[in-house]
Design an enzyme around this catalytic site. Structure first.
Site, short mmCIF file in Angstrom:
data_model
loop_
_atom_site.label_atom_id
_atom_site.label_comp_id
_atom_site.label_asym_id
_atom_site.label_seq_id
_atom_site.Cartn_x
_atom_site.Cartn_y
_atom_site.Cartn_z
N ALA A 1 4.46 -7.99 -8.78
CA ALA A 1 4.92 -8.56 -10.04
C ALA A 1 4.90 -7.46 -11.09
CB ALA A 1 3.98 -9.69 -10.43
N GLY B 1 3.12 -9.35 -5.14
CA GLY B 1 4.28 -10.23 -5.21
C GLY B 1 5.39 -9.80 -4.27
N GLU C 1 4.64 -11.28 -1.10
CA GLU C 1 4.83 -12.74 -1.22
C GLU C 1 6.31 -13.12 -1.09
OE1 GLU C 1 2.39 -12.83 -4.88
OE2 GLU C 1 1.33 -14.50 -3.92
N GLU D 1 -4.14 -7.01 -5.65
CA GLU D 1 -4.48 -7.82 -6.83
C GLU D 1 -5.96 -7.80 -7.18
OE1 GLU D 1 -2.19 -8.65 -4.64
OE2 GLU D 1 -0.65 -9.97 -5.51
N1 CAA Z 1 4.34 -3.56 -12.61
C1 CAA Z 1 4.79 -2.80 -13.62
N2 CAA Z 1 4.92 -1.47 -13.57
C2 CAA Z 1 4.58 -0.87 -12.42
C3 CAA Z 1 4.09 -1.59 -11.31
C4 CAA Z 1 3.99 -3.00 -11.43
N3 CAA Z 1 3.56 -3.77 -10.42
N4 CAA Z 1 3.83 -0.73 -10.31
C5 CAA Z 1 4.14 0.50 -10.78
N5 CAA Z 1 4.59 0.41 -12.05
C6 CAA Z 1 5.07 1.51 -12.89
C7 CAA Z 1 3.96 2.46 -13.29
O1 CAA Z 1 3.32 2.02 -14.46
C8 CAA Z 1 4.71 3.76 -13.51
O2 CAA Z 1 5.32 3.67 -14.76
P1 CAA Z 1 5.53 5.00 -15.67
O3 CAA Z 1 6.39 5.89 -14.83
O4 CAA Z 1 6.18 4.48 -16.89
O5 CAA Z 1 4.16 5.53 -15.89
C9 CAA Z 1 5.83 3.70 -12.46
O6 CAA Z 1 5.96 2.31 -12.11
C10 CAA Z 1 5.55 4.49 -11.21
O7 CAA Z 1 4.25 4.12 -10.71
P2 CAA Z 1 3.20 5.22 -10.23
O8 CAA Z 1 3.13 6.33 -11.22
O9 CAA Z 1 1.95 4.48 -9.91
O10 CAA Z 1 3.92 5.76 -8.93
P3 CAA Z 1 3.34 6.09 -7.50
O11 CAA Z 1 4.49 6.46 -6.65
O12 CAA Z 1 2.18 7.00 -7.62
O13 CAA Z 1 2.75 4.69 -6.92
C11 CAA Z 1 2.77 2.35 -6.36
C12 CAA Z 1 3.62 3.62 -6.66
C13 CAA Z 1 1.97 2.55 -5.07
C14 CAA Z 1 3.70 1.20 -6.22
C15 CAA Z 1 1.77 2.13 -7.54
O14 CAA Z 1 2.49 2.15 -8.74
C16 CAA Z 1 1.02 0.83 -7.50
O15 CAA Z 1 0.03 0.72 -6.80
N6 CAA Z 1 1.49 -0.18 -8.28
C17 CAA Z 1 0.75 -1.40 -8.48
C18 CAA Z 1 0.99 -2.38 -7.41
C19 CAA Z 1 0.27 -3.66 -7.67
O16 CAA Z 1 -0.87 -3.71 -8.09
N7 CAA Z 1 0.96 -4.77 -7.36
C20 CAA Z 1 0.40 -6.09 -7.51
C21 CAA Z 1 0.84 -6.65 -8.81
S1 CAA Z 1 0.10 -8.16 -9.12
C22 CAA Z 1 1.03 -9.28 -8.32
O17 CAA Z 1 1.95 -8.96 -7.66
C23 CAA Z 1 0.54 -10.69 -8.56
C24 CAA Z 1 1.34 -11.77 -7.96
O18 CAA Z 1 0.83 -12.52 -7.19
C25 CAA Z 1 2.71 -12.13 -8.35
#
Ligand code: CAA
Length: 705
Positions: A63, A102, A105, A125
């Protein structure tokens, strides 16, 4: 307005492509687009099969976290997925990159799943204090069993494609062009007469209470202090206790509730703060990082050896320099011993050790550094010695090589001035053990060039550390803020609190280890030597860092001598009361005229330690030593054991209110040494305005843009 969701129909197969760089985070536009696509395809009888995939470097990484905590525009993902899953055609979801939260999901609402062999799938999460909210807690147990599902939620780590297949999370691992593979797979299904296969229709076998308790105990250790694992268990339990629709409703209540917890707010703050640290005003893409392939390290002690390991772990060559062969051999032997310990713990193989050791070479000659792209000096804190080393490095290193010091206290401007290339000099402050700790303070002098700073950030990422920029000052960000924090802890011991009382209050708050136990671990002598080398950084108050002096005077240096603030049995780190030390500290208090008290509460310990740390943080911000309050939070949570679920000291201050912090500082100022308790002007100003560090930083960023 262009939509990130498009459909191409060919040979009766509709390919839905999601394209929203950088990571296809599931924004409102994606939710709207996926809903519209599902509604369109539901009535299109010419479409026989559906493929869902993503463009760019990854499948949906979850998400859109930036939407959390405010108004979340409709439609909700959980509702979109009900419509998507109900499609009359078989749906094949094709995954690549990092499918997270998400994203997985969405895949679970498809009918079949294939994944590129490099794909990773997981539910991170729990690290954000959130319970999955798009029906993952109800669908995943149906697909892979309650135990495996709960483990994935509680652990938070992603699994590779092969493991996902073994779990039954995906049907097939594929190589080559993913779109072609997905379309072929769909055609095969259709040819075999396969139709939709909805996860929601599956049944879940209940998990025993005993097994739940075991998983709970493990999760409590892994995620200390947070409630999310308990909420995960509650939600997953519904997958076998309730029908699907009711389980969905319960998950919704639990997941929405989890988003509103302070711990989730704190951990989401850190998620963005950890990514913002690398943004340095004034440094642009034009300041391209220099190429760094070979590293030199001066000093093969604990720090130098740990730094060499950090680079070797990332596949980068490191040459370790020491004064003589014996010292070098000791240093290299320690490195090998540390690697061997990792083999014993099953974290690496003997072959990994050999490969890493082959990247670390020793030398007693500075001439071995003539090809180095970066040299890091890690000798003991002696300005004269460091200046000599830097002058020598300036002589032997090639033009453009970066010269860094790992000093934690000395003025790097003076070190830079010992060279003819001050623009190439900076501080790279690692934290011990350097191969493990994530934090790297990148200390910029008055003359460090932009591309040198950019190189340091790029390098930090390469060796999987979080670089945080600091200006030169005594202790930089982390140790400077630790100064008042430790000062108060030591004073309270003189006033009559036991070390265990102080440390347990701090650990109860969420610090990984109380500060007095930290002193015992690091060596009481370390702090005493730093103070002796910096007499101008003291205080006129005779109680200032007095407890350390008392212990040091007796040779009670902490764990290494079996006695310090606590007593230790040989080979054990378990803390026992050290009665002799308590007696001596009481006598010292009497000599200094310090009133002994028996009413020092946990609340007082926290206020004195944490508020004084926040006060110093406010000065650091005002002086521009740290760029943002979030940078300070990252320093403390990644290098000083400050609980992530508290969000870091500056975030915590905003949560309790800056007026509360200021009132505490003024209270102790009246009671104790007013000089040490002078409130930072920025804190006074923001408290008077009813503002926060976060609002102050946002206003500054806005006016700069
Ligand atoms: N939402 C919003 N922005 C996100 C994001 C997310 N889920 N995941 C990554 N981004 C953004 C980062 O903030 C970053 O933005 P900037 O370039 O502006 O700084 C950009 O995307 C690139 O991210 P990284 O610098 O982290 O890039 P990376 O290649 O090193 O890693 C990744 C990529 C492994 C996807 C890492 O970003 C990550 O772990 N993201 C989080 C994933 C996460 O926690 N997902 C669960 C969300 S909660 C959910 O999904 C709840 C639900 O049930 C619906």
């Amino acid at each position: 307005m262009s939509t990130p969701v498009s459909i191409q129909i060919e040979d009766g197969i509709a390919v839905i492509t999601i394209d929203s760089p950088p990571v296809n985070a599931i924004s409102a536009a994606i939710r709207r687009g996926l809903l519209a696509a599902s509604e369109q395809l539901a009535t299109d009888t010419s479409v026989k099969g559906v493929v869902l995939l993503c463009a760019g470097r990854t499948f949906m990484a979850g998400a859109d976290i930036s939407e959390f905590g405010g108004f979340m525009p409709p439609p909700e993902l959980r509702n979109v997925l009900t419509v998507f899953e109900s499609l009359p055609q078989p749906i094949v979801v094709a995954l690549h990159g990092t499918a997270l939260g998400g994203g997985v999901e969405v895949a679970l609402a498809g009918h079949y799943r294939i994944a590129d062999k490099g794909a990773k799938l997981g539910f991170p999460e729990v690290t954000l204090g959130i319970v999955p909210g798009a029906v993952g807690t109800q669908r995943l147990p149906r697909l892979i069993g309650a135990e495996n599902a709960l483990k994935m939620f509680l652990d938070g780590k992603a699994v590779g494609a092969e493991e996902a297949k073994a779990l039954g999370l995906i049907d097939e691992v594929v190589e080559g062009d993913l779109r072609t593979a997905a379309v072929d797979y769909t055609k095969k299904l259709l040819a075999a007469g396969k139709g939709p296969r909805r996860v929601r229709d599956l049944q879940v076998a209940p998990l025993s209470e005993e097994r739940i308790s075991e998983l709970r105990a493990q999760a409590r250790k892994q995620h200390k202090g947070v409630i999310t694992p308990e909420l995960d268990i509650l939600a997953v339990r519904a997958s076998w206790e309730l029908p699907f629709e009711q389980g969905l409703a319960l998950e919704r209540a639990i997941s929405d509730g989890s988003l509103a917890t302070p711990e989730s707010k704190a951990m989401r703050h850190l998620f963005f703060a950890e990514r913002e640290v690398a943004e340095v005003p004034g440094i642009s893409k034009a300041d391209a990082p220099r190429d760094v392939k070979r590293i030199g390290i001066i000093g093969s002690g604990t720090m130098g050896g740990g730094i060499a390991m950090a680079f070797a772990n990332a596949g980068i060559h490191a040459t370790l320099i020491d004064i003589d062969q014996a010292a070098l051999e000791r240093g290299l032997a320690t490195v090998r011993k540390n690697y061997d310990a990792s083999v014993k713990r099953g974290r690496m193989t003997a072959a990994d050790v050999e490969q890493r050791m082959s990247l670390i070479v020793g030398s007693t000659s500075y001439d071995s550094l003539k090809d180095a792209d970066l040299v890091i000096e890690a000798v003991f804190e002696d300005m004269g010695l460091k200046k000599k080393i830097f002058a020598e490095l300036d002589r032997v290193c090639k033009p453009g090589a970066i010269l860094a010091t790992n000093t934690s206290t000395l003025d790097i401007n003076l070190i830079a001035a010992a060279t003819k290339r001050p623009q190439d000099v900076l501080g790279l402050h690692f934290f011990s053990p350097a191969n493990v700790m994530r934090l790297l303070e990148i200390v910029r002098t008055d003359t460090t060039a932009n591309d040198v700073v950019a190189t340091a950030f790029a390098l930090a990422k390469k060796i999987r550390k979080i670089g945080v920029l600091s200006k030169v000052c005594f202790g930089f960000i982390g140790n400077r803020m630790m100064d008042p924090y430790a000062r108060e802890a030591q004073r309270m011991v003189l006033e009559g609190a036991t070390p265990a009382q102080v440390d347990s209050a701090l650990e109860g708050f969420g610090m990984a280890m109380g500060i007095l136990a930290v002193f015992d671990m690091a060596g009481v002598d370390v702090g005493v030597k730093v103070r002796a080398a910096n007499p101008d950084k003291g205080s006129p108050d005779p109680t200032f860092y007095r407890a350390d002096q008392v212990l040091y005077g007796q040779g009670w240096l902490g764990q290494k001598s079996g006695k310090g603030y606590y007593k230790y049995e040989a080979g054990s780190r378990e803390r026992h009361p050290h009665e002799e030390a308590l007696k001596l500290l009481a006598e010292e208090a009497q000599k200094l005229g310090v009133a002994r008290r028996s009413d020092i509460s946990a609340q007082e310990v926290l206020e004195r330690c944490i508020y004084s740390m926040i006060n110093e943080g406010a000065r650091i911000l005002e002086e521009g030593v740290a760029l943002r309050p979030g940078d300070i939070d990252v320093v403390y949570t990644s290098g000083y054991g400050f609980a992530r679920w508290r969000g870091g000291p500056m975030f915590y201050a905003d949560q309790i209110g800056l007026d509360t912090v200021l009132a505490g500082i003024q209270k102790y100022g009246k009671r104790f040494n007013a000089v040490d308790w002078t409130p930072a002007p920025l804190l006074v100003k923001l408290a008077a305005e009813g503002s926060s560090f976060t609002a102050w930083a946002a206003a500054r960023a806005k006016s700069a843009s």
